[in-house]
Every structure is written in C-alpha cells, then in structure tokens.
Write a protein that holds these residues in place. Structure first.
Motif, PDB file in Angstrom:
ATOM      1  N   PRO A  38      55.894  38.451  96.889  1.00 22.38           N
ATOM      2  CA  PRO A  38      57.037  37.606  96.539  1.00 22.38           C
ATOM      3  C   PRO A  38      58.106  37.551  97.625  1.00 22.38           C
ATOM      4  N   THR A  39      58.866  36.471  97.617  1.00 20.35           N
ATOM      5  CA  THR A  39      60.037  36.373  98.475  1.00 20.35           C
ATOM      6  C   THR A  39      60.938  37.573  98.221  1.00 20.35           C
ATOM      7  N   GLY A  40      61.354  38.239  99.303  1.00 16.90           N
ATOM      8  CA  GLY A  40      62.248  39.384  99.160  1.00 16.90           C
ATOM      9  C   GLY A  40      61.550  40.715  98.989  1.00 16.90           C
ATOM     10  N   SER A  41      60.212  40.725  99.012  1.00 19.99           N
ATOM     11  CA  SER A  41      59.479  41.979  98.788  1.00 19.99           C
ATOM     12  C   SER A  41      59.375  42.839 100.045  1.00 19.99           C
ATOM     13  N   GLY A  42      59.701  42.261 101.203  1.00 21.08           N
ATOM     14  CA  GLY A  42      59.613  43.010 102.458  1.00 21.08           C
ATOM     15  C   GLY A  42      58.281  42.824 103.167  1.00 21.08           C
ATOM     16  N   LYS A  43      57.784  41.577 103.201  1.00 16.96           N
ATOM     17  CA  LYS A  43      56.480  41.309 103.832  1.00 16.96           C
ATOM     18  C   LYS A  43      56.468  41.725 105.302  1.00 16.96           C
ATOM     19  N   THR A  44      57.559  41.426 106.009  1.00 16.57           N
ATOM     20  CA  THR A  44      57.605  41.754 107.436  1.00 16.57           C
ATOM     21  C   THR A  44      57.535  43.258 107.652  1.00 16.57           C
ATOM     22  N   ILE A  45      58.296  44.017 106.882  1.00 18.51           N
ATOM     23  CA  ILE A  45      58.301  45.478 107.002  1.00 18.51           C
ATOM     24  C   ILE A  45      56.918  46.037 106.697  1.00 18.51           C
ATOM     25  N   MET A  46      56.309  45.557 105.600  1.00 18.44           N
ATOM     26  CA  MET A  46      54.983  46.061 105.221  1.00 18.44           C
ATOM     27  C   MET A  46      53.946  45.759 106.297  1.00 18.44           C
ATOM     28  N   THR A  47      53.976  44.542 106.838  1.00 20.80           N
ATOM     29  CA  THR A  47      52.983  44.170 107.849  1.00 20.80           C
ATOM     30  C   THR A  47      53.231  44.928 109.153  1.00 20.80           C
ATOM     31  N   ALA A  48      54.499  45.175 109.463  1.00 22.95           N
ATOM     32  CA  ALA A  48      54.815  45.973 110.657  1.00 22.95           C
ATOM     33  C   ALA A  48      54.278  47.397 110.509  1.00 22.95           C
ATOM     34  N   LYS A  49      54.452  47.988 109.332  1.00 25.19           N
ATOM     35  CA  LYS A  49      53.927  49.336 109.102  1.00 25.19           C
ATOM     36  C   LYS A  49      52.399  49.340 109.139  1.00 25.19           C
ATOM     37  N   PHE A  50      51.798  48.246 108.667  1.00 21.80           N
ATOM     38  CA  PHE A  50      50.338  48.101 108.755  1.00 21.80           C
ATOM     39  C   PHE A  50      49.889  48.142 110.213  1.00 21.80           C
ATOM     40  N   ASP A 161      52.828  34.197 109.566  1.00 23.07           N
ATOM     41  CA  ASP A 161      53.988  34.442 108.697  1.00 23.07           C
ATOM     42  C   ASP A 161      54.335  33.159 107.940  1.00 23.07           C
ATOM     43  N   GLU A 162      54.523  33.271 106.628  1.00 21.19           N
ATOM     44  CA  GLU A 162      54.823  32.123 105.764  1.00 21.19           C
ATOM     45  C   GLU A 162      53.755  31.038 105.954  1.00 21.19           C
ATOM     46  N   SER A 163      52.519  31.392 105.699  1.00 23.53           N
ATOM     47  CA  SER A 163      51.388  30.504 105.996  1.00 23.53           C
ATOM     48  C   SER A 163      51.338  29.259 105.116  1.00 23.53           C
ATOM     49  N   HIS A 164      52.174  29.224 104.056  1.00 21.84           N
ATOM     50  CA  HIS A 164      52.134  28.067 103.147  1.00 21.84           C
ATOM     51  C   HIS A 164      52.819  26.839 103.728  1.00 21.84           C
ATOM     52  N   ILE A 165      53.610  26.992 104.784  1.00 23.56           N
ATOM     53  CA  ILE A 165      54.406  25.879 105.304  1.00 23.56           C
ATOM     54  C   ILE A 165      53.499  24.835 105.947  1.00 23.56           C
ATOM     55  N   GLY A 166      53.807  23.585 105.736  1.00 27.83           N
ATOM     56  CA  GLY A 166      53.036  22.497 106.340  1.00 27.83           C
ATOM     57  C   GLY A 166      52.146  21.844 105.312  1.00 27.83           C
ATOM     58  N   ALA A 167      52.055  20.516 105.383  1.00 29.14           N
ATOM     59  CA  ALA A 167      51.256  19.779 104.415  1.00 29.14           C
ATOM     60  C   ALA A 167      49.817  20.271 104.436  1.00 29.14           C
ATOM     61  N   THR A 168      49.320  20.658 103.256  1.00 32.84           N
ATOM     62  CA  THR A 168      47.965  21.195 103.065  1.00 32.84           C
ATOM     63  C   THR A 168      47.637  22.271 104.099  1.00 32.84           C
ATOM     64  N   ALA A 169      48.690  22.963 104.529  1.00 35.55           N
ATOM     65  CA  ALA A 169      48.529  24.092 105.458  1.00 35.55           C
ATOM     66  C   ALA A 169      47.770  23.693 106.726  1.00 35.55           C
ATOM     67  N   GLU A 170      48.038  22.470 107.243  1.00 34.91           N
ATOM     68  CA  GLU A 170      47.306  22.001 108.423  1.00 34.91           C
ATOM     69  C   GLU A 170      47.599  22.860 109.639  1.00 34.91           C
ATOM     70  N   ARG A 171      48.815  23.384 109.735  1.00 34.19           N
ATOM     71  CA  ARG A 171      49.142  24.231 110.879  1.00 34.19           C
ATOM     72  C   ARG A 171      48.340  25.533 110.839  1.00 34.19           C
ATOM     73  N   THR A 172      48.139  26.039 109.627  1.00 30.92           N
ATOM     74  CA  THR A 172      47.322  27.244 109.492  1.00 30.92           C
ATOM     75  C   THR A 172      45.913  26.990 109.987  1.00 30.92           C
ATOM     76  N   ASN A 173      45.352  25.847 109.652  1.00 27.95           N
ATOM     77  CA  ASN A 173      44.005  25.505 110.110  1.00 27.95           C
ATOM     78  C   ASN A 173      43.948  25.350 111.629  1.00 27.95           C
ATOM     79  N   GLU A 174      45.011  24.742 112.198  1.00 19.91           N
ATOM     80  CA  GLU A 174      45.094  24.616 113.659  1.00 19.91           C
ATOM     81  C   GLU A 174      45.028  25.990 114.321  1.00 19.91           C
ATOM     82  N   LEU A 175      45.822  26.899 113.762  1.00 25.90           N
ATOM     83  CA  LEU A 175      45.901  28.240 114.332  1.00 25.90           C
ATOM     84  C   LEU A 175      44.550  28.943 114.294  1.00 25.90           C
TER      85      LEU A 175
END
Length: 775
Positions: A38-50, A161-175
């Motif tokens: 969820p928003t505010g759960s600390g995704k960046t901190i958790m992934t950094a520790k990972f 990070d924030e992979s949902h952004i972009g229509a139908t996640a086209e940027r994610t597919n590009e990446l």
C-alpha cells in the motif's frame, strides 16, 4: 543506517530475498516478481533492505541493480537519497545521467543505478531514433551498450518503482524489452500487470503481497480519510464555496497543530491545495493567496509555498529537502499538477481540491499524498489518525478500492436531535501484542547462550571464545555443510505396485547442501523451537537477527567471508545442532517473562479512559457501508457496515419493529476512540478491549448495552463468558452513578429475543435468559 523495520516489513524483505533467489536460479531472463504494497507502507525502505541483504547472502552471485522511476518529476532523485540513507555508502548508488554519459562501460558489482525512464525513453516520431544522448548511437558508449556489456559479466535485477504508471503499463513493457534484466521486480500499490498463475506454479515468477490492514495497524498510514467534515458549520447558503473550503482547512490545521502540541510532538501539519490545471487556475491562485494573507500566511514569512511548473517558492529549495522535515515552517503548499506518485511528505494532513469539472473522482491515487503518518505511529488523539479532504466539487464519485480497505469516507450521517449526552466511561488501548518475538529477544538470547558456554561478556576476544567453544566439542571450522543423500537404492520393476513405506539403502552420498536448502533448514529449525509464540512470520526474522548478532559479537562473524551461510552451517552441524536447539528453547522460555512485561508496558502506555458519547457526525464509504431504512438510528441517514453478521441484522429488525419504545440505537465498531469500549481480561492478566455491539436508548429512560450472538454460538466458557461478566460488573458500577443501564449477551431463540444479565455467566442455564420484551 540502522533502520528498525516494522514486523510486516521484515517479513516482506525476507520474502523478497527468498523469491528473487529462486528466480535467479531459474534459466532465462525477464522473470517477474510483483511486490504489491500500500501507499505509505515503506516500499522504498523495504526494497533497499532487500538489496542490502541479498548482496550479503549471495556472495558468490555477481549482481547489479537498475532502479527505474516511471513518470514525470524528480521521484528518482528522492529514491536515490532514500537509498543512500539506507546503504550508508555500500552498495554504491549512481544516477545514470551523472555516471554514464560517455565514459563508463559497465555497471559494477552490487551497484544500484537510478534512472528516470521518462527522460530516457523519448524517440523521434518519424525516424524512431532515441532523442536522449544517453540512449543514442554515436561515438561515445550509450546506456544501452552499458547494459549489454554489463550482462556479459553479471546478472541485472531491474526494479521498477510505481510500475502502475502509464496507460496499460506500456512503459513497464518498454523497460522489460530494453533492459532485458534477469529478474524484474515491479513495485506498486496497484500493479497493472499480475504474474501468470502458471509461472507462479513453475517458480518462474513471484508475488509478494502486504495487507493494507497490517500497514494501518502498525501506524504507518491513516485509519481513514474524511471528506468535508463539519463544512456545513462554517458556511451558509450565501457563502462562497471557495472561501468555505479554505476556512475549513485553515481551522482544521489549527486544531491539528494544537493536538500535536498536546502529544508533545514537533509535527507541523501541512495543507496541500490543488488548483485546476485550466486557465482558471491563475485566478484561483490569486484568491488563495489573498485568503491566506488575511490569516497571516504568506510566501514572505515562509508559511506559504507555491509549486508550479513555472513558479516555485524559494522556500522549497532546489532539491525539495523540506518535504521530509516534519517540523518545517511551511503550512500551506499550492500546486497545480498532481504531485509526483511516491512523493513523500509525511506531515501532509489536509488536501484542498478545487472544482475542475462537474464531477470529481476520489481514489487512493488521488489522495495518497495525505495517507502517511508523520511519525509512523498512531496517536492517542484520534483526529490525528485521520486525513481530511475539503472540496467544492458539485458531486463526488468515490472509486471502489479493490486493494486498499475503502478508507475514503464521503457519505455523512448527522446525529439525531433526540440524542442527549450519555457520558459512559470508555476504555481504549492500542494493540500491543501480536503473539510474536520482538527485537527484545536479542539480549535474552545473548545472555542464555553466554551462560551455556561460560562466556562472561568477553565479546572482544574472538579467538579466546572460539577456543572455549571448541573445548566443549563445538565444531566451528566448517568449510561445507553436508548431508547424507540416499544412493544406489534399487526398486525392481515387478515391485512398483507394491511399494509402501520408507525406501532403505545401504549406501549414502555425502553432498554439500544447496544454499537455499540450508537457509530453509535453518529457518525450519527456528520455527520448530518457537514454543508458545505462534506468529511465525513475525518471529523468525527476530530470532535469526539474535543468532547472527551473537555470532558477530562473540565469534567475530562479521569478518567471515560468507557470514550468514557459515553461521547457519555451524548452527546446523550434526555436532552442534542439539546444543544450539537446547539453547534456543531455553532462551524462548526465558523470553516469555520479558515479553509479558513488554506487552504490559505497551498497554499501560497506550490505554486511556474517557467519557464516551456518540460523535455529532460520522462518515461512511459507499462500498464498505450500505444505506439502511431505519426508523430510530442515531445517525440520519443510516449507513451500516456491509459485513454485519446475520444475528446482528436480525437484532436490527427487532429494534425497528419496536421503534415506538426506542429513542435511538447505535451500532458500535472496534479499535477506535470514537467507539465504546470496556476493559476485560482473559485469561487473567491478559488485557483486551470489549466493544459491545449495540447501545439502545429506550423511551423509559434506560440505556441498553447488548452483545449479540447466534443462539448456537455463545462460547460460554471462554471470551464470551469473560466479556459478559465484565459487562455486568461495568453496568453495576455505572448504575451506582445513576446511569440507568441494563443489558448483556442477546440471542434469538425461536421467535423471541433473550438476554443474559447474570453476574456469573452460564449460557447453558435456561434460568439466566430473560425475555427482551419491548412491547
């Protein structure tokens, strides 16, 4: 940087490590792991520790990381700062535009390269060629070449990070296509792309999920968001709606600031004002400035800041460092475009949103900027645990939240005039016990282990301590941990259909155990020795930390080449395992008393008694609550939770059928100060809060308190008995103060409603049940 993770964060980090390790073992590239939090759960901190932990665990694996932010703005810079704070120098964090503009050929081992994909991805619409010099073909090496050369030497883990952004996640597919990583970790509260179930079953994809309720329970985000609270008390029919919402936000900020001061907190709550993107926005900014100026809030004195594409207050600074300072002097921030997804300003508490069209949709993505708690905890003063939205839109559409728990409250109920104050003494405590082992286990494990081996705090003398353990037949010089694997066992073809039981063999092969199997065996050994601590997910990481800490402090494990693996090998060695398991069992048993004191202290620090009254108004969500036709409910209109049980719905029908005898009735909730609670213990010494289901004010002046149960589900020997007897004790005590209370456990038997008000509750005794006769 030493960061104390929340229990759910520790579990997520462990799951990320385990999942990505398995994916790295699989053949091929572009294996996806979705991390939904969820928003505010600390995704960046958790992934950094990972990242930090997996590079320590996989010492034989040559890895690097590409951290990509999608969308406009400077979210990637904020991510870089956060990563650097967590890592404290190692691993190395680089910006692609600073490090790869023509010189370097590869990403080095364990390096994290931060990229803003929006700035890199643009191509010429006619030629299809890359526009950014970092991606163009030319004399100098471009970033695409860097990735190719890097793949020749090491594996790439792509983090989006924030992979949902972009229509139908086209940027994610590009990446996925351009970076061609070995493993792709997609982080989002609302991921657009879910792993294929078949890939999950094959182990070629992963999915890590964090429940929103866990994040709320740990005080990371607000309990709910309320739209236009008490706005009708500020304006009238002749009032300018723009002035009203600004005044409401101003007054609420003043109220919140006083409450933070009462909590002895330095937090300076921030109001975000989002203006329309159309031409009308200029007039709106002028009106906002004029209103705030009358309140003594201006850019000049630093209390107001403007953040627009073509205008930015000096107070914001070039790097926006102010956003994370909880005591920053800026009180109001005006912006036009939606603030970057992932933008982290935890003291943002109020959102003012002006009309942009005749309809406005509110959802978590829209209001996520005010979800975070400024100090990552909930406060004793309940209004501080709520986010506030003020808007002058003509209609509001709240989108159903399939992931977040529908915390946007936009439907209002107003308390009926017939209600008179009841001032019931109510009890509230924050949850203090999750049935888990916490970080306080580390000193207990240290003390028990040292006593077992006769070490007297000599943690600086590693060689001396090693000799002491070896003198006690402990095996510490381990190069490989091996296990016996059955070998050369034969099964004759004619016996296939008769195979039953264990297959024995006279031969066994001594083989080195695989790293992931070693980790699994280590964790299973811990799980087997947790005793009465049933919350395995929360407990195992703390026990592992305690074990690693002891090996570091007394045997110098920090300097070992493969620290975690060697510790696990020593712990599990056939000559050591029984001793360490005995130590662990002893430490867990010793820890029980420590944990009980810890829980008791937490309860004492959080518990409160206060005079309870039903709030003058309450807010609801159209997806979590339903409109009910009720004659005497305390709020009009009547909204009740969609998750009410059948016995509760039948009791409400009974109340409606007897409306002439009732002034008002109210359905209680749980775990908030705005609800009515009674303190009780079960078993003795273990403190809980009992929230009776209903309060009913009758026309004869009596106030009923009822806990509704199904006639076949009364549980008369445990919690229900403890609640029922405590309720009678409470009623008796309050009636000595002239409260005129009655009530108890209520059931429907045949066509009649009965209640039990016995001081010694026995649900099997028919003599204890009285008719709840309202005729």
């Amino acid at each position: 940087m030493n960061i104390d993770l929340k229990p759910y964060q520790e579990i997520a980090v462990d799951e990320l490590i385990a999942t990505v390790k398995k994916l790295l073992e699989k053949e091929g590239q572009k294996k996806v792991c979705v991390f939904q939090a969820p928003t505010g759960s600390g995704k960046t901190i958790m992934t950094a520790k990972f990242i930090e932990e997996i590079t320590k665990e996989l010492v034989d694996e040559d890895l690097c990381f590409v951290w990509v932010s999608i969308g406009k703005g400077d979210l990637h810079l904020q991510s870089k700062r956060s990563l650097e704070e967590v890592f404290s120098g190692t691993p190395r964090v680089s910006l692609v535009e600073e490090e790869f503009s023509g010189g370097r050929e590869r990403i080095v081992r364990n390096e994290v390269v931060v990229v803003n994909w929006e700035k890199l991805r643009s191509k010429d619409s006619k030629t299809g060629e890359w526009k950014n010099i970092l991606m163009k073909d030319g004399e100098k090496i471009n970033f695409r070449d860097v990735l190719t050369k890097t793949r020749e030497q090491r594996k790439i883990i792509l983090i989006i990070d924030e992979s949902h952004i972009g229509a139908t996640a086209e940027r994610t597919n590009e990446l996925r296509e351009e970076i061609n990583a070995d493993v792709i970790l997609e982080m989002s509260a609302t991921p657009k792309i879910q792993p294929d179930p078949r890939d999950l079953a094959r182990g070629t994809a992963g999915f890590i999920f964090i429940e929103p309720k866990e994040v709320i329970d740990q005080g990371m985000i607000k309990k709910e968001l309320i739209i236009n609270e008490k706005i009708d008390k500020i304006g009238n029919n002749e009032s300018d709606s723009q002035e009203v919402v600004l005044e409401a936000a101003y007054q609420k900020r003043q109220e919140l600031k006083k409450l933070f001061t009462k909590e002895k907190s330095i937090v300076n709550p921030l109001v975000l004002i989002q203006i329309p993107t159309a031409e009308a926005g200029k007039d709106k900014i002028k009106a906002v400035k004029e209103f705030l100026s009358r309140k003594g809030i201006t850019e000049k004195n630093g209390k107001l800041a403007i953040w627009l594409a073509d205008e930015k207050s000096a107070a914001l600074g070039p790097k926006n460092e102010w956003v994370r300072d909880i005591d920053n002097e800026i009180e109001f921030l005006v912006f036009k475009q939606a603030i970057d997804t992932g933008w982290d300003c935890p003291r943002a508490h109020i959102l003012v949103k002006f009309r942009e069209s005749h309809s406005e949709t509110f959802e978590i993505q829209t209001v996520g900027r005010i979800l975070r708690m400024p100090e990552q905890k909930h406060y004793a003063n309940e209004p501080l645990n709520v986010g506030y939205i003020y808007t002058n839109v003509q209609s509001i559409i709240v989108k159903k939240e399939d992931y977040n728990p529908n915390i946007i409250k936009h439907l209002k109920g107003v308390r009926v005039e017939e209600y008179k104050p009841i001032k019931l003494v109510s009890y509230y405590k924050a949850r203090a016990d999750y049935g888990d082992i916490t970080s306080s286990f580390t000193p207990v494990f240290e003390k028990v282990t040292c006593e077992h081996f006769g070490l007297k705090g000599d943690h600086a003398f590693f060689a001396q301590n090693v000799k002491k353990l070896e003198d006690q037949s402990m095996v510490l010089d381990i190069k490989k941990y091996q296990q016996d694997i059955i070998a050369n066992a034969k099964i004759e073809g004619k016996s296939f259909d008769e195979i039953k039981g264990k297959i024995n063999s006279k031969e066994y092969a001594r083989l080195t155990i695989a790293g992931n199997d070693l980790q699994a065996l280590f964790e299973q050994t811990i799980k087997n020795n947790l005793g009465s601590f049933k919350n395995i997910k929360r407990s195992v990481p703390k026990v592992k930390t305690a074990i690693y800490a002891w090996f570091r402090k007394y045997l110098g494990a920090k300097e070992w080449p493969e620290e975690a693996i060697l510790v696990q090998m020593i712990f599990l060695h056939n000559g050591n395992r029984k001793r360490f398991e005995a130590i662990l069992t002893d430490a867990i048993e010793t820890y029980k008393a420590v944990r009980e004191k810890e829980v008791k202290k937490r309860i004492e620090e959080s518990e409160q008694w206060y005079d309870f009254d039903v709030e003058p108004e309450s807010f609801f969500n159209k997806y979590a609550d339903e409109l009910v036709d009720s004659k005497n409910y305390v709020y009009r209109p009547c909204y009740l939770s969609t998750t009410r049980l059948d016995p509760e719905r039948r009791f409400e029908e009974f109340l409606n059928e007897n409306a002439k005898k009732i002034v008002w009735w109210w359905k209680n909730g749980e775990n908030k100060q705005s609800y009515f609670g009674i303190k009780y213990e079960y078993p003795i010494g273990v403190i809980h809060t009992f929230y009776p289901d209903y309060l009913v004010r009758f026309t004869n002046g009596l106030l009923g308190i009822f806990e509704v149960k199904d006639s076949g589900d009364r549980d008369g020997t445990t919690y229900t008995k403890a609640k029922a007897e405590k309720l009678q004790k409470y009623i008796k005590g309050q009636n000595k103060k002239s409260k005129k209370l009655f009530g108890g456990v209520a059931i429907k038997k045949n066509s009649n409603w009965l209640y039990n008000d016995s001081e010694k509750y026995n649900d099997a005794d028919p003599k204890q049940w009285k008719a709840l006769d309202l005729s």
